[in-house]
Design an enzyme around this catalytic site. Sequence first.
Site, PDB file in Angstrom:
ATOM      1  N   HIS A  36      98.784 -68.471  60.393  1.00  0.00           N
ATOM      2  CA  HIS A  36     100.043 -68.450  59.642  1.00  0.00           C
ATOM      3  C   HIS A  36     100.994 -67.399  60.212  1.00  0.00           C
ATOM      4  O   HIS A  36     102.213 -67.601  60.213  1.00  0.00           O
ATOM      5  CB  HIS A  36      99.755 -68.204  58.163  1.00  0.00           C
ATOM      6  N   ASP A  42     107.274 -67.844  64.497  1.00  0.00           N
ATOM      7  CA  ASP A  42     108.007 -68.837  65.285  1.00  0.00           C
ATOM      8  C   ASP A  42     109.381 -68.980  64.623  1.00  0.00           C
ATOM      9  O   ASP A  42     109.564 -69.719  63.665  1.00  0.00           O
ATOM     10  CB  ASP A  42     107.252 -70.172  65.270  1.00  0.00           C
ATOM     11  N   ARG A  45     110.996 -72.531  64.381  1.00  0.00           N
ATOM     12  CA  ARG A  45     110.381 -73.338  63.320  1.00  0.00           C
ATOM     13  C   ARG A  45     110.838 -72.872  61.942  1.00  0.00           C
ATOM     14  O   ARG A  45     111.423 -73.629  61.157  1.00  0.00           O
ATOM     15  CB  ARG A  45     108.861 -73.230  63.428  1.00  0.00           C
ATOM     16  N   GLY A  69     101.143 -79.291  52.093  1.00  0.00           N
ATOM     17  CA  GLY A  69     100.544 -78.364  53.053  1.00  0.00           C
ATOM     18  C   GLY A  69     101.299 -77.052  53.036  1.00  0.00           C
ATOM     19  O   GLY A  69     101.796 -76.576  54.056  1.00  0.00           O
ATOM     20  N   ASP A  91      97.899 -77.406  48.906  1.00  0.00           N
ATOM     21  CA  ASP A  91      97.186 -77.136  50.151  1.00  0.00           C
ATOM     22  C   ASP A  91      95.697 -77.127  49.841  1.00  0.00           C
ATOM     23  O   ASP A  91      95.296 -76.687  48.762  1.00  0.00           O
ATOM     24  CB  ASP A  91      97.611 -75.785  50.747  1.00  0.00           C
ATOM     25  N   GLU A 120      95.453 -86.538  48.191  1.00  0.00           N
ATOM     26  CA  GLU A 120      94.954 -87.859  47.822  1.00  0.00           C
ATOM     27  C   GLU A 120      94.170 -87.823  46.504  1.00  0.00           C
ATOM     28  O   GLU A 120      94.052 -88.837  45.820  1.00  0.00           O
ATOM     29  CB  GLU A 120      94.043 -88.402  48.927  1.00  0.00           C
ATOM     30  N   GLU A 135     105.900 -78.991  56.678  1.00  0.00           N
ATOM     31  CA  GLU A 135     105.860 -78.685  58.106  1.00  0.00           C
ATOM     32  C   GLU A 135     104.547 -79.257  58.604  1.00  0.00           C
ATOM     33  O   GLU A 135     103.510 -78.625  58.520  1.00  0.00           O
ATOM     34  CB  GLU A 135     105.970 -77.181  58.350  1.00  0.00           C
ATOM     35  N   GLU A 144      96.332 -83.188  65.220  1.00  0.00           N
ATOM     36  CA  GLU A 144      95.957 -82.446  63.998  1.00  0.00           C
ATOM     37  C   GLU A 144      97.057 -82.544  62.942  1.00  0.00           C
ATOM     38  O   GLU A 144      97.233 -81.668  62.107  1.00  0.00           O
ATOM     39  CB  GLU A 144      95.658 -80.973  64.306  1.00  0.00           C
ATOM     40  N   HIS A 284     105.866 -72.344  68.999  1.00  0.00           N
ATOM     41  CA  HIS A 284     104.404 -72.265  69.146  1.00  0.00           C
ATOM     42  C   HIS A 284     103.794 -73.614  69.529  1.00  0.00           C
ATOM     43  O   HIS A 284     102.638 -73.679  69.930  1.00  0.00           O
ATOM     44  CB  HIS A 284     103.756 -71.722  67.864  1.00  0.00           C
TER      45      HIS A 284
END
Length: 340
Positions: A36, A42, A45, A69, A91, A120, A135, A144, A284
């Site tokens: 993180h 970054d 981002r 997330g 998350d 889900e 993100e 991933e 990154h």
Amino acid sequence: MDGAGSSSNHVSTDPPSDSMTSRDYYADSYAHFGIHEEMLKDTVRTGSYRAAIVNNGHLFKGKTVLDVGCGTGILSMFAAKAGASLVVGIDMSNIIDQAQNIIEANGFKDTITLVKGKLEEAELPIAQFDIIISEWMGYFLLYESMLDTVLLARDKYLKPGGLMFPDNARMYLAAIEDQDYKEEKINFWDNVYGFNYSCIKGIALREPLVDTVELKAVVTDPYMLKHINLLTAKKEDLTFAVPFTLTATRNDYAHAFLAWFDVSFDCTHKKIQFSTGPHAQYTHWKQTVFYTPSTITISEGEKITGNLVCAPNARNNRDLDITIEYTAGGETTKVDYKMS
């Protein structure tokens, strides 16, 4: 390539044990603060998300927001700062325990609710949201990646006419001259202290390299491989086969294909976008390099044509199987790559 040898970042991780599913391993890997830290530092981002959210408060004021997330909660806090009435961050990583502390320390506990678990399976406080932020991007955009989860969240939780942040992504391909680095990373295996290690050369060739590439190494025009509209894309769209044509910009040699992606927030009043390409400021995500078995000789204006096939790996859907078949100088070559 910048910092040959020391800065290269192969896309590989230790495989999960038999007792741990790939998804659990993925979640666990994101519990460590170091990952993180890299993402938060970054500035392209994080700054782009901040600009898209905070500078468009009129879109967020009084609205409900789902952060898929959420990690340390930075995007959730941007949304709350922009005036959202309720932000739900979800998350499945243990980092969410720290996110709760961060949110309370910054005075957002009445606005932001965190849910630990898989989207889900989780029960969220409300049934529909005005905006979904996430993100989700990985190396080569989809490695991933959480995009399938984000699309599921959209279908299940986004109100009709709701907004996605970001709402568009585009993947690009070009060819690069990279003789020195290819010698070091691939051809090295031809002679190791006088011994033939060439059996490993084929393995090394098929593992894409994630690294930063200088713009001067690019020897063709870029070609847009894939456009993903987050409002309309389906999970099936993440498996694709696309043709490409790369036009040489000078007389040179090509030793690899180079891929990168751009992301845009087109629903905002002032359009916000960023690129992970070799022409842009460092991120990154860097770029992804696919080495070719043999050197391609090109002349200005000459075209390299081909097809790129991308699909989630059958055994682990966070890995990618990528096949590039290309024709240059009258010869056709096909290479199967795996990002794992």
